[in-house]
Design an enzyme around this catalytic site. Structure first.
Site, PDB file in Angstrom:
ATOM      1  N   ARG A  87      -7.438 -11.917  -1.512  1.00  0.00           N
ATOM      2  CA  ARG A  87      -7.097 -11.448  -2.798  1.00  0.00           C
ATOM      3  C   ARG A  87      -5.628 -11.697  -3.267  1.00  0.00           C
ATOM      4  O   ARG A  87      -4.812 -11.566  -2.347  1.00  0.00           O
ATOM      5  CB  ARG A  87      -7.421  -9.691  -2.734  1.00  0.00           C
ATOM      6  CG  ARG A  87      -6.795  -9.151  -4.250  1.00  0.00           C
ATOM      7  CD  ARG A  87      -7.722  -7.666  -4.208  1.00  0.00           C
ATOM      8  NE  ARG A  87      -6.942  -6.991  -3.427  1.00  0.00           N
ATOM      9  CZ  ARG A  87      -7.348  -5.638  -3.608  1.00  0.00           C
ATOM     10  NH1 ARG A  87      -8.350  -5.033  -4.333  1.00  0.00           N
ATOM     11  NH2 ARG A  87      -6.681  -4.594  -2.771  1.00  0.00           N
ATOM     12  N   ASP A 124      -5.734   5.088  -7.890  1.00  0.00           N
ATOM     13  CA  ASP A 124      -5.299   4.397  -6.812  1.00  0.00           C
ATOM     14  C   ASP A 124      -5.937   3.031  -7.022  1.00  0.00           C
ATOM     15  O   ASP A 124      -5.496   1.959  -6.401  1.00  0.00           O
ATOM     16  CB  ASP A 124      -5.606   5.019  -5.455  1.00  0.00           C
ATOM     17  CG  ASP A 124      -6.955   5.172  -5.465  1.00  0.00           C
ATOM     18  OD1 ASP A 124      -7.562   6.059  -6.074  1.00  0.00           O
ATOM     19  OD2 ASP A 124      -7.740   4.715  -4.255  1.00  0.00           O
ATOM     20  N   ASP A 155     -13.423   1.487   9.576  1.00  0.00           N
ATOM     21  CA  ASP A 155     -13.432   0.256  10.580  1.00  0.00           C
ATOM     22  C   ASP A 155     -12.637  -0.509  10.122  1.00  0.00           C
ATOM     23  O   ASP A 155     -12.099  -1.836  10.656  1.00  0.00           O
ATOM     24  CB  ASP A 155     -14.795  -0.037  10.768  1.00  0.00           C
ATOM     25  CG  ASP A 155     -15.620  -0.665   9.629  1.00  0.00           C
ATOM     26  OD1 ASP A 155     -14.969  -0.647   8.440  1.00  0.00           O
ATOM     27  OD2 ASP A 155     -16.593  -0.941   9.596  1.00  0.00           O
ATOM     28  N   GLY A 156     -11.956  -0.612   8.679  1.00  0.00           N
ATOM     29  CA  GLY A 156     -11.323  -1.517   8.118  1.00  0.00           C
ATOM     30  C   GLY A 156     -11.829  -2.753   7.817  1.00  0.00           C
ATOM     31  O   GLY A 156     -11.066  -3.835   7.502  1.00  0.00           O
TER      32      GLY A 156
END
Ligand code: AMP
Ligand code: MG
Length: 487
Positions: free
Chosen positions: A172, A248, A121-122
Protein backbone atom coordinates in the site's frame (compact mmCIF):
# COMPACT_ATOMS: atom_id res chain seq x y z
CA UNK A 1 16.90 -3.83 -8.50
CA UNK A 2 17.05 -1.01 -6.01
CA UNK A 3 14.22 0.87 -4.38
CA UNK A 4 15.52 3.91 -2.55
CA UNK A 5 13.75 4.13 0.79
CA UNK A 6 14.25 6.74 3.46
CA UNK A 7 12.21 7.06 6.63
CA UNK A 8 11.64 10.46 8.09
CA UNK A 9 9.10 9.03 10.52
CA UNK A 10 11.75 6.61 11.78
CA UNK A 11 14.41 9.32 11.98
CA UNK A 12 12.35 12.21 13.37
CA UNK A 13 9.75 10.48 15.51
CA UNK A 14 11.97 8.21 17.62
CA UNK A 15 10.03 6.59 20.44
CA UNK A 16 6.64 6.72 18.73
CA UNK A 17 6.77 3.44 16.84
CA UNK A 18 7.88 -0.15 17.21
CA UNK A 19 10.49 -1.85 15.03
CA UNK A 20 9.04 -4.97 13.44
CA UNK A 21 9.88 -7.56 10.83
CA UNK A 22 7.92 -9.50 8.27
CA UNK A 23 7.25 -13.19 8.75
CA UNK A 24 9.03 -15.43 6.26
CA UNK A 25 6.81 -16.67 3.47
CA UNK A 26 6.90 -20.16 1.97
CA UNK A 27 6.60 -19.40 -1.73
CA UNK A 28 6.53 -15.73 -2.80
CA UNK A 29 4.75 -15.12 -6.08
CA UNK A 30 3.91 -11.80 -7.64
CA UNK A 31 0.17 -11.71 -8.32
CA UNK A 32 0.19 -8.25 -9.81
CA UNK A 33 2.50 -5.28 -9.99
CA UNK A 34 1.29 -1.79 -10.83
CA UNK A 35 3.94 -0.92 -13.41
CA UNK A 36 2.36 2.40 -14.29
CA UNK A 37 2.20 3.63 -10.72
CA UNK A 38 5.64 2.13 -10.08
CA UNK A 39 6.96 4.28 -12.89
CA UNK A 40 5.34 7.33 -11.35
CA UNK A 41 7.15 6.52 -8.11
CA UNK A 42 10.42 6.04 -9.97
CA UNK A 43 10.56 2.27 -9.44
CA UNK A 44 11.77 0.56 -12.58
CA UNK A 45 11.34 -3.21 -12.61
CA UNK A 46 12.51 -5.45 -15.42
CA UNK A 47 10.47 -8.58 -16.12
CA UNK A 48 13.33 -10.85 -14.98
CA UNK A 49 13.39 -9.11 -11.60
CA UNK A 50 9.88 -10.17 -10.63
CA UNK A 51 11.05 -12.92 -8.25
CA UNK A 52 13.34 -10.58 -6.41
CA UNK A 53 10.56 -8.01 -6.31
CA UNK A 54 8.07 -10.52 -4.89
CA UNK A 55 10.47 -11.46 -2.10
CA UNK A 56 11.18 -7.85 -1.30
CA UNK A 57 7.48 -6.97 -1.23
CA UNK A 58 6.99 -9.64 1.39
CA UNK A 59 9.51 -7.78 3.50
CA UNK A 60 12.32 -10.33 2.98
CA UNK A 61 15.94 -9.73 2.09
CA UNK A 62 15.71 -5.98 2.61
CA UNK A 63 18.85 -3.91 2.59
CA UNK A 64 20.44 -2.99 5.92
CA UNK A 65 19.38 0.61 5.54
CA UNK A 66 15.68 -0.27 5.63
CA UNK A 67 14.13 -0.04 9.10
CA UNK A 68 10.64 -1.52 9.01
CA UNK A 69 8.34 -0.20 11.73
CA UNK A 70 4.77 -0.59 12.93
CA UNK A 71 2.85 2.48 14.02
CA UNK A 72 0.63 2.66 17.06
CA UNK A 73 -2.62 4.59 17.01
CA UNK A 74 -5.78 4.96 19.03
CA UNK A 75 -9.26 5.44 17.69
CA UNK A 76 -12.98 5.65 18.15
CA UNK A 77 -14.44 2.45 16.77
CA UNK A 78 -18.20 2.68 16.30
CA UNK A 79 -18.15 5.59 18.72
CA UNK A 80 -16.12 3.88 21.47
CA UNK A 81 -12.61 4.96 22.25
CA UNK A 82 -9.74 2.44 22.19
CA UNK A 83 -6.57 4.07 23.47
CA UNK A 84 -4.30 1.42 21.99
CA UNK A 85 -4.59 0.09 18.45
CA UNK A 86 -1.93 0.09 15.77
CA UNK A 87 -0.57 -1.57 12.68
CA UNK A 88 -1.42 -5.09 13.70
CA UNK A 89 -0.76 -6.52 10.28
CA UNK A 90 1.12 -3.80 8.48
CA UNK A 91 4.74 -2.86 8.22
CA UNK A 92 5.93 0.55 7.19
CA UNK A 93 9.02 -0.17 5.10
CA UNK A 94 9.87 3.47 4.60
CA UNK A 95 9.25 6.39 2.30
CA UNK A 96 9.96 6.88 -1.35
CA UNK A 97 10.37 10.25 -3.00
CA UNK A 98 8.84 10.21 -6.49
CA UNK A 99 10.64 11.97 -9.33
CA UNK A 100 8.17 14.86 -8.99
CA UNK A 101 9.30 15.35 -5.38
CA UNK A 102 6.25 13.91 -3.62
CA UNK A 103 6.94 11.66 -0.64
CA UNK A 104 5.01 8.41 -0.10
CA UNK A 105 4.90 5.69 2.55
CA UNK A 106 5.45 2.15 1.33
CA UNK A 107 3.58 -0.20 3.61
CA UNK A 108 3.13 -3.96 3.52
CA UNK A 109 -0.27 -5.13 4.67
CA UNK A 110 -0.52 -8.76 5.78
CA UNK A 111 3.18 -9.40 6.37
CA UNK A 112 2.78 -10.97 9.81
CA UNK A 113 2.28 -9.96 13.42
CA UNK A 114 3.69 -6.78 14.94
CA UNK A 115 3.79 -5.58 18.57
CA UNK A 116 0.28 -4.17 17.94
CA UNK A 117 -1.37 -7.37 16.69
CA UNK A 118 -3.32 -7.99 19.92
CA UNK A 119 -3.40 -11.74 19.29
CA UNK A 120 -4.20 -11.48 15.58
CA UNK A 121 -2.13 -13.41 13.07
CA UNK A 122 -1.03 -10.27 11.23
CA UNK A 123 -1.78 -11.94 7.93
CA UNK A 124 -4.10 -11.23 5.06
CA UNK A 125 -6.07 -13.51 2.78
CA UNK A 126 -5.68 -13.17 -0.96
CA UNK A 127 -9.30 -12.23 -1.66
CA UNK A 128 -9.39 -9.09 0.52
CA UNK A 129 -5.91 -8.07 -0.66
CA UNK A 130 -7.00 -8.22 -4.28
CA UNK A 131 -10.25 -6.50 -3.39
CA UNK A 132 -8.43 -3.54 -1.83
CA UNK A 133 -6.07 -3.40 -4.82
CA UNK A 134 -8.96 -3.29 -7.26
CA UNK A 135 -11.16 -0.83 -5.40
CA UNK A 136 -8.36 1.58 -4.50
CA UNK A 137 -7.12 1.64 -8.08
CA UNK A 138 -10.69 2.18 -9.31
CA UNK A 139 -11.01 5.11 -6.90
CA UNK A 140 -7.73 6.58 -8.13
CA UNK A 141 -8.89 6.26 -11.73
CA UNK A 142 -12.07 8.13 -10.82
CA UNK A 143 -9.96 10.90 -9.34
CA UNK A 144 -10.90 10.18 -5.71
CA UNK A 145 -8.01 10.84 -3.30
CA UNK A 146 -6.87 7.46 -2.04
CA UNK A 147 -4.02 5.27 -0.89
CA UNK A 148 -2.72 3.33 -3.89
CA UNK A 149 -1.85 -0.28 -4.51
CA UNK A 150 1.57 -1.00 -5.91
CA UNK A 151 1.56 -4.77 -5.72
CA UNK A 152 -0.14 -7.92 -4.50
CA UNK A 153 2.13 -10.84 -3.66
CA UNK A 154 1.03 -14.35 -2.72
CA UNK A 155 2.87 -15.84 0.24
CA UNK A 156 2.27 -19.50 -0.55
CA UNK A 157 1.01 -19.90 3.01
CA UNK A 158 -2.47 -20.58 4.26
CA UNK A 159 -4.46 -18.02 6.25
CA UNK A 160 -7.21 -19.35 8.47
CA UNK A 161 -10.43 -17.31 8.41
CA UNK A 162 -13.93 -18.74 7.91
CA UNK A 163 -11.93 -21.46 6.13
CA UNK A 164 -8.39 -21.79 4.86
CA UNK A 165 -7.50 -19.11 2.29
CA UNK A 166 -4.30 -18.52 0.36
CA UNK A 167 -2.29 -15.71 1.99
CA UNK A 168 -1.12 -12.54 0.30
CA UNK A 169 0.46 -9.19 1.08
CA UNK A 170 -0.62 -5.86 -0.34
CA UNK A 171 1.91 -3.11 -0.97
CA UNK A 172 0.00 0.00 0.00
CA UNK A 173 1.28 3.44 -0.89
CA UNK A 174 0.02 6.50 0.94
CA UNK A 175 1.12 10.09 1.16
CA UNK A 176 1.36 9.17 4.85
CA UNK A 177 -0.25 6.82 7.34
CA UNK A 178 -0.93 9.57 9.86
CA UNK A 179 -4.49 9.03 11.00
CA UNK A 180 -6.87 10.96 13.22
CA UNK A 181 -6.21 7.99 15.51
CA UNK A 182 -2.49 8.77 15.47
CA UNK A 183 -3.25 12.19 16.96
CA UNK A 184 -5.63 10.59 19.43
CA UNK A 185 -2.87 8.19 20.48
CA UNK A 186 -0.46 11.04 21.13
CA UNK A 187 -3.12 13.05 22.98
CA UNK A 188 -4.20 10.08 25.12
CA UNK A 189 -0.73 8.87 26.15
CA UNK A 190 1.63 11.82 26.06
CA UNK A 191 1.53 15.50 26.88
CA UNK A 192 0.94 18.54 24.74
CA UNK A 193 4.57 18.75 23.58
CA UNK A 194 4.19 15.42 21.85
CA UNK A 195 0.99 16.42 20.09
CA UNK A 196 2.80 19.56 18.93
CA UNK A 197 5.63 17.39 17.66
CA UNK A 198 3.30 15.16 15.65
CA UNK A 199 1.44 18.17 14.33
CA UNK A 200 4.66 19.84 13.23
CA UNK A 201 5.81 16.67 11.53
CA UNK A 202 2.45 16.33 9.75
CA UNK A 203 2.60 19.94 8.60
CA UNK A 204 6.16 19.50 7.35
CA UNK A 205 5.16 16.36 5.52
CA UNK A 206 1.93 17.51 3.91
CA UNK A 207 1.50 21.26 3.97
CA UNK A 208 4.82 22.97 4.78
CA UNK A 209 3.31 26.35 3.92
CA UNK A 210 1.11 26.11 7.04
CA UNK A 211 4.17 26.38 9.27
CA UNK A 212 4.06 30.11 8.52
CA UNK A 213 0.46 30.52 9.75
CA UNK A 214 -0.07 32.44 13.04
CA UNK A 215 -1.27 29.18 14.59
CA UNK A 216 -0.07 26.28 12.40
CA UNK A 217 -2.10 23.67 14.32
CA UNK A 218 -5.30 25.61 13.80
CA UNK A 219 -4.41 26.08 10.14
CA UNK A 220 -3.90 22.33 9.87
CA UNK A 221 -7.29 21.63 11.45
CA UNK A 222 -8.84 23.92 8.86
CA UNK A 223 -7.00 22.13 6.05
CA UNK A 224 -7.85 18.63 7.22
CA UNK A 225 -11.52 19.54 7.62
CA UNK A 226 -11.59 21.00 4.11
CA UNK A 227 -10.05 17.83 2.67
CA UNK A 228 -12.50 15.59 4.51
CA UNK A 229 -15.49 17.61 3.26
CA UNK A 230 -14.20 17.27 -0.27
CA UNK A 231 -13.43 13.57 0.11
CA UNK A 232 -16.79 12.54 1.49
CA UNK A 233 -18.59 14.54 -1.22
CA UNK A 234 -16.43 12.74 -3.77
CA UNK A 235 -17.23 9.32 -2.28
CA UNK A 236 -20.93 10.00 -2.27
CA UNK A 237 -20.81 11.31 -5.80
CA UNK A 238 -19.68 7.87 -7.00
CA UNK A 239 -21.97 5.90 -4.68
CA UNK A 240 -19.12 4.75 -2.43
CA UNK A 241 -19.76 3.57 1.11
CA UNK A 242 -16.58 3.32 3.16
CA UNK A 243 -18.23 1.09 5.72
CA UNK A 244 -15.99 1.64 8.73
CA UNK A 245 -15.34 5.34 9.24
CA UNK A 246 -13.69 4.84 12.61
CA UNK A 247 -11.25 7.61 13.50
CA UNK A 248 -8.33 5.21 13.06
CA UNK A 249 -9.40 4.75 9.45
CA UNK A 250 -9.32 8.47 8.66
CA UNK A 251 -6.08 9.66 7.06
CA UNK A 252 -5.36 13.31 7.79
CA UNK A 253 -3.99 13.62 4.23
CA UNK A 254 -7.57 13.37 2.94
CA UNK A 255 -6.90 10.07 1.17
CA UNK A 256 -9.37 7.22 1.38
CA UNK A 257 -7.82 4.71 3.81
CA UNK A 258 -8.58 1.11 4.78
CA UNK A 259 -10.66 -0.68 2.22
CA UNK A 260 -12.16 -3.35 4.45
CA UNK A 261 -15.92 -3.44 4.24
CA UNK A 262 -16.39 -0.72 1.63
CA UNK A 263 -18.58 -1.21 -1.44
CA UNK A 264 -20.41 0.73 -4.14
CA UNK A 265 -24.15 1.00 -4.15
CA UNK A 266 -26.13 -0.20 -7.16
CA UNK A 267 -29.76 0.90 -6.73
CA UNK A 268 -29.99 4.06 -4.70
CA UNK A 269 -31.06 3.93 -1.06
CA UNK A 270 -29.64 6.43 1.41
CA UNK A 271 -29.56 3.92 4.26
CA UNK A 272 -27.51 1.33 2.37
CA UNK A 273 -25.01 -0.55 4.55
CA UNK A 274 -22.89 -3.48 3.40
CA UNK A 275 -20.71 -4.12 6.42
CA UNK A 276 -21.67 -7.23 8.37
CA UNK A 277 -20.74 -5.58 11.68
CA UNK A 278 -22.52 -2.24 11.12
CA UNK A 279 -25.78 -3.49 12.56
CA UNK A 280 -27.16 -0.02 13.39
CA UNK A 281 -26.24 1.60 10.10
CA UNK A 282 -23.83 4.05 11.72
CA UNK A 283 -21.79 4.20 8.51
CA UNK A 284 -24.65 4.05 5.98
CA UNK A 285 -24.27 5.95 2.70
CA UNK A 286 -26.32 8.95 3.78
CA UNK A 287 -24.76 9.23 7.23
CA UNK A 288 -21.21 9.69 5.97
CA UNK A 289 -21.25 13.52 6.20
CA UNK A 290 -22.46 13.44 9.81
CA UNK A 291 -19.88 10.83 10.74
CA UNK A 292 -17.13 12.86 9.09
CA UNK A 293 -18.30 15.84 11.18
CA UNK A 294 -18.14 13.70 14.33
CA UNK A 295 -14.69 12.39 13.40
CA UNK A 296 -13.40 15.90 12.79
CA UNK A 297 -14.70 16.95 16.22
CA UNK A 298 -12.57 14.12 17.68
CA UNK A 299 -9.60 15.32 15.64
CA UNK A 300 -10.09 18.86 16.94
CA UNK A 301 -10.22 17.54 20.52
CA UNK A 302 -6.91 15.74 20.08
CA UNK A 303 -5.31 18.83 18.55
CA UNK A 304 -6.76 21.30 21.02
CA UNK A 305 -3.80 21.25 23.45
CA UNK A 306 -1.47 22.12 20.59
CA UNK A 307 -3.79 24.86 19.32
CA UNK A 308 -4.12 26.23 22.86
CA UNK A 309 -0.35 26.17 23.37
CA UNK A 310 0.09 28.74 20.62
CA UNK A 311 -2.87 30.90 21.55
CA UNK A 312 -5.63 30.12 24.07
CA UNK A 313 -7.99 32.35 22.07
CA UNK A 314 -7.75 30.00 19.11
CA UNK A 315 -9.70 27.31 20.93
CA UNK A 316 -12.86 29.25 20.02
CA UNK A 317 -11.71 29.43 16.42
CA UNK A 318 -11.23 25.65 16.40
CA UNK A 319 -14.78 25.18 17.68
CA UNK A 320 -16.08 27.50 14.99
CA UNK A 321 -14.27 25.44 12.32
CA UNK A 322 -15.95 22.27 13.55
CA UNK A 323 -19.36 23.95 13.75
CA UNK A 324 -19.01 25.14 10.16
CA UNK A 325 -18.51 21.62 8.79
CA UNK A 326 -22.10 20.95 7.64
CA UNK A 327 -22.19 24.14 5.56
CA UNK A 328 -18.71 23.49 4.22
CA UNK A 329 -19.61 19.94 3.24
CA UNK A 330 -22.79 21.13 1.60
CA UNK A 331 -20.85 23.56 -0.59
CA UNK A 332 -18.63 20.71 -1.81
CA UNK A 333 -21.63 18.48 -2.33
CA UNK A 334 -23.50 21.14 -4.30
CA UNK A 335 -20.60 21.71 -6.60
CA UNK A 336 -20.03 17.99 -7.15
CA UNK A 337 -23.70 17.37 -7.87
CA UNK A 338 -23.82 20.32 -10.25
CA UNK A 339 -20.94 18.81 -12.19
CA UNK A 340 -22.63 15.42 -12.24
CA UNK A 341 -25.86 16.94 -13.51
CA UNK A 342 -24.19 19.24 -16.02
CA UNK A 343 -25.42 22.39 -14.27
CA UNK A 344 -23.53 25.66 -14.24
CA UNK A 345 -21.91 26.78 -11.00
CA UNK A 346 -24.15 28.93 -8.84
CA UNK A 347 -27.44 28.26 -10.61
CA UNK A 348 -30.60 29.32 -8.77
CA UNK A 349 -32.44 26.72 -6.68
CA UNK A 350 -30.13 23.88 -7.73
CA UNK A 351 -30.26 22.61 -4.17
CA UNK A 352 -33.93 21.70 -4.37
CA UNK A 353 -33.32 19.98 -7.70
CA UNK A 354 -30.48 17.94 -6.19
CA UNK A 355 -32.34 17.03 -3.01
CA UNK A 356 -35.46 16.03 -4.93
CA UNK A 357 -33.35 13.86 -7.24
CA UNK A 358 -32.30 11.62 -4.35
CA UNK A 359 -35.91 11.16 -3.26
CA UNK A 360 -36.80 10.16 -6.83
CA UNK A 361 -33.87 7.77 -7.23
CA UNK A 362 -34.78 6.08 -3.99
CA UNK A 363 -38.48 5.87 -4.74
CA UNK A 364 -37.83 4.19 -8.10
CA UNK A 365 -34.79 2.10 -7.02
CA UNK A 366 -32.68 3.54 -9.82
CA UNK A 367 -29.14 2.31 -10.40
CA UNK A 368 -27.09 5.26 -9.13
CA UNK A 369 -24.11 4.96 -11.49
CA UNK A 370 -26.12 4.34 -14.65
CA UNK A 371 -28.51 7.21 -13.99
CA UNK A 372 -26.05 10.02 -14.66
CA UNK A 373 -24.77 8.39 -17.86
CA UNK A 374 -28.40 7.96 -18.99
CA UNK A 375 -29.06 11.67 -18.39
CA UNK A 376 -26.13 12.54 -20.63
CA UNK A 377 -27.55 10.22 -23.30
CA UNK A 378 -30.80 12.14 -23.06
CA UNK A 379 -28.86 15.28 -24.01
CA UNK A 380 -27.63 13.38 -27.07
CA UNK A 381 -31.23 12.67 -28.03
CA UNK A 382 -31.36 9.08 -26.74
CA UNK A 383 -33.95 8.54 -24.02
CA UNK A 384 -33.92 4.75 -24.12
CA UNK A 385 -31.20 4.30 -21.50
CA UNK A 386 -33.07 6.32 -18.93
CA UNK A 387 -36.34 4.52 -19.66
CA UNK A 388 -34.64 1.16 -19.10
CA UNK A 389 -33.57 2.23 -15.63
CA UNK A 390 -37.04 3.23 -14.49
CA UNK A 391 -40.00 1.10 -13.42
CA UNK A 392 -42.17 2.93 -15.97
CA UNK A 393 -40.79 5.05 -18.83
CA UNK A 394 -42.08 8.37 -17.49
CA UNK A 395 -41.55 7.67 -13.76
CA UNK A 396 -39.20 10.63 -13.39
CA UNK A 397 -40.67 12.86 -16.10
CA UNK A 398 -41.46 15.87 -13.85
CA UNK A 399 -37.97 15.89 -12.33
CA UNK A 400 -36.33 15.47 -15.75
CA UNK A 401 -38.40 18.38 -17.08
CA UNK A 402 -37.14 20.61 -14.26
CA UNK A 403 -33.57 19.53 -14.94
CA UNK A 404 -34.02 20.41 -18.64
CA UNK A 405 -35.12 23.91 -17.67
CA UNK A 406 -31.92 24.36 -15.63
CA UNK A 407 -29.81 22.99 -18.46
CA UNK A 408 -31.37 25.26 -21.07
CA UNK A 409 -31.05 28.37 -18.95
CA UNK A 410 -27.28 28.64 -19.32
CA UNK A 411 -26.92 28.22 -23.06
CA UNK A 412 -24.19 25.55 -23.36
CA UNK A 413 -24.79 23.13 -26.21
CA UNK A 414 -26.31 19.82 -25.04
CA UNK A 415 -23.61 17.78 -26.74
CA UNK A 416 -20.80 19.64 -25.02
CA UNK A 417 -22.67 19.31 -21.76
CA UNK A 418 -23.13 15.57 -22.24
CA UNK A 419 -19.38 15.11 -22.68
CA UNK A 420 -18.50 17.13 -19.58
CA UNK A 421 -20.98 15.05 -17.59
CA UNK A 422 -19.47 11.79 -18.84
CA UNK A 423 -16.06 13.02 -17.75
CA UNK A 424 -17.18 13.09 -14.09
CA UNK A 425 -19.75 10.28 -14.03
CA UNK A 426 -18.08 6.87 -14.08
CA UNK A 427 -19.66 4.15 -16.17
CA UNK A 428 -17.55 1.28 -14.84
CA UNK A 429 -17.23 0.85 -11.09
CA UNK A 430 -16.20 -2.31 -9.23
CA UNK A 431 -19.67 -3.66 -8.72
CA UNK A 432 -20.13 -6.19 -5.96
CA UNK A 433 -21.59 -8.96 -8.12
CA UNK A 434 -18.66 -8.66 -10.51
CA UNK A 435 -15.87 -8.42 -7.94
CA UNK A 436 -16.84 -11.54 -6.04
CA UNK A 437 -16.46 -14.13 -8.84
CA UNK A 438 -13.17 -12.47 -9.86
CA UNK A 439 -11.83 -12.86 -6.32
CA UNK A 440 -13.00 -16.46 -6.13
CA UNK A 441 -11.26 -17.25 -9.40
CA UNK A 442 -8.07 -15.60 -8.16
CA UNK A 443 -8.06 -17.60 -4.94
CA UNK A 444 -8.49 -20.72 -7.09
CA UNK A 445 -5.43 -19.74 -9.12
CA UNK A 446 -6.94 -17.92 -12.11
CA UNK A 447 -6.05 -14.20 -12.14
CA UNK A 448 -7.72 -13.67 -15.54
CA UNK A 449 -11.12 -12.30 -14.45
CA UNK A 450 -9.51 -10.04 -11.81
CA UNK A 451 -7.09 -8.59 -14.35
CA UNK A 452 -9.90 -8.05 -16.83
CA UNK A 453 -11.97 -6.22 -14.22
CA UNK A 454 -8.99 -4.12 -13.17
CA UNK A 455 -8.45 -3.01 -16.77
CA UNK A 456 -12.13 -2.08 -17.02
CA UNK A 457 -12.26 0.05 -13.87
CA UNK A 458 -8.92 1.72 -14.57
CA UNK A 459 -10.71 3.58 -17.36
CA UNK A 460 -14.01 4.35 -15.67
CA UNK A 461 -15.33 7.16 -17.85
CA UNK A 462 -14.78 5.88 -21.38
CA UNK A 463 -17.45 3.62 -22.79
CA UNK A 464 -16.03 0.66 -24.71
CA UNK A 465 -18.01 -1.85 -26.77
CA UNK A 466 -18.14 -5.35 -25.37
CA UNK A 467 -18.03 -4.25 -21.73
CA UNK A 468 -21.79 -3.88 -21.27
CA UNK A 469 -21.99 -6.48 -18.50
CA UNK A 470 -19.58 -4.46 -16.32
CA UNK A 471 -21.98 -1.52 -16.36
CA UNK A 472 -25.02 -3.52 -15.25
CA UNK A 473 -26.28 -3.57 -11.65
CA UNK A 474 -26.63 -6.88 -9.83
CA UNK A 475 -29.87 -8.84 -9.91
CA UNK A 476 -32.64 -7.03 -8.07
CA UNK A 477 -33.63 -10.14 -6.12
CA UNK A 478 -30.08 -11.08 -5.12
CA UNK A 479 -29.40 -11.67 -1.43
CA UNK A 480 -28.13 -8.52 0.36
CA UNK A 481 -24.41 -8.07 -0.26
CA UNK A 482 -22.31 -8.37 2.89
CA UNK A 483 -18.77 -7.13 3.43
CA UNK A 484 -16.26 -7.87 6.17
CA UNK A 485 -13.60 -5.94 8.01
CA UNK A 486 -10.06 -7.05 7.87
CA UNK A 487 -7.89 -8.50 5.21
P1 AMP B 1 -8.98 -2.46 10.19
O1 AMP B 1 -10.19 -3.30 10.09
O2 AMP B 1 -8.03 -2.65 9.05
O3 AMP B 1 -9.29 -1.02 10.40
O4 AMP B 1 -8.19 -3.00 11.47
C1 AMP B 1 -8.53 -2.67 12.79
C2 AMP B 1 -7.36 -3.00 13.70
O5 AMP B 1 -7.17 -4.41 13.82
C3 AMP B 1 -6.05 -2.45 13.23
O6 AMP B 1 -5.34 -2.02 14.33
C4 AMP B 1 -5.40 -3.63 12.56
O7 AMP B 1 -4.00 -3.50 12.52
C5 AMP B 1 -5.86 -4.78 13.43
N1 AMP B 1 -5.95 -6.06 12.69
C6 AMP B 1 -6.87 -6.38 11.78
N2 AMP B 1 -6.66 -7.63 11.31
C7 AMP B 1 -5.58 -8.11 11.94
C8 AMP B 1 -4.85 -9.36 11.91
N3 AMP B 1 -5.20 -10.36 11.09
N4 AMP B 1 -3.78 -9.47 12.73
C9 AMP B 1 -3.43 -8.47 13.55
N5 AMP B 1 -4.06 -7.31 13.65
C10 AMP B 1 -5.13 -7.11 12.85
MG1 MG C 1 -8.01 0.23 9.92
Amino acid sequence: MYIGLTSTFHDLMEGYFAPANATAARLPKLLNFNYKFGEFLGIAVAKNEERELATMLLGQGLSQSVNPIALPYAGHQFGHFSPQLGDGRALLLGEIVAPDGARFDIQLKGSGPTPFSRGGDGKAAMGPVLREYLVSEAMAAMGVPTTRSLAAVATGDVVQRDRAHPGAVLTRVASSHIRVGTFQFFAAHFGVDHVVKLSNYTIWRHWPELAEAPNPHLAMLDRVIGLQCELIAHWMGVGFIHGVMNTDNVAVSGETLDYGPCAFMDRFAANTVFSSIDTHGRYAYGRQPQIMHWNMARFAEALLPAIHSVSPDDVEAAKALVDAIPARFRAHWDSRMRAKLGLAEGGADDRALVDDLFAELEMHSVDFTSFFRALAMLLRGDGARLEQLLPTPDAMAPWVARWWEHIESDGVSPLVRADTMDAVNPLYIPRNHIIEPALEAAEAGDMGPWRELLAVVQQPFVERPGLERFAEPGAIDAAPYRTFCGT
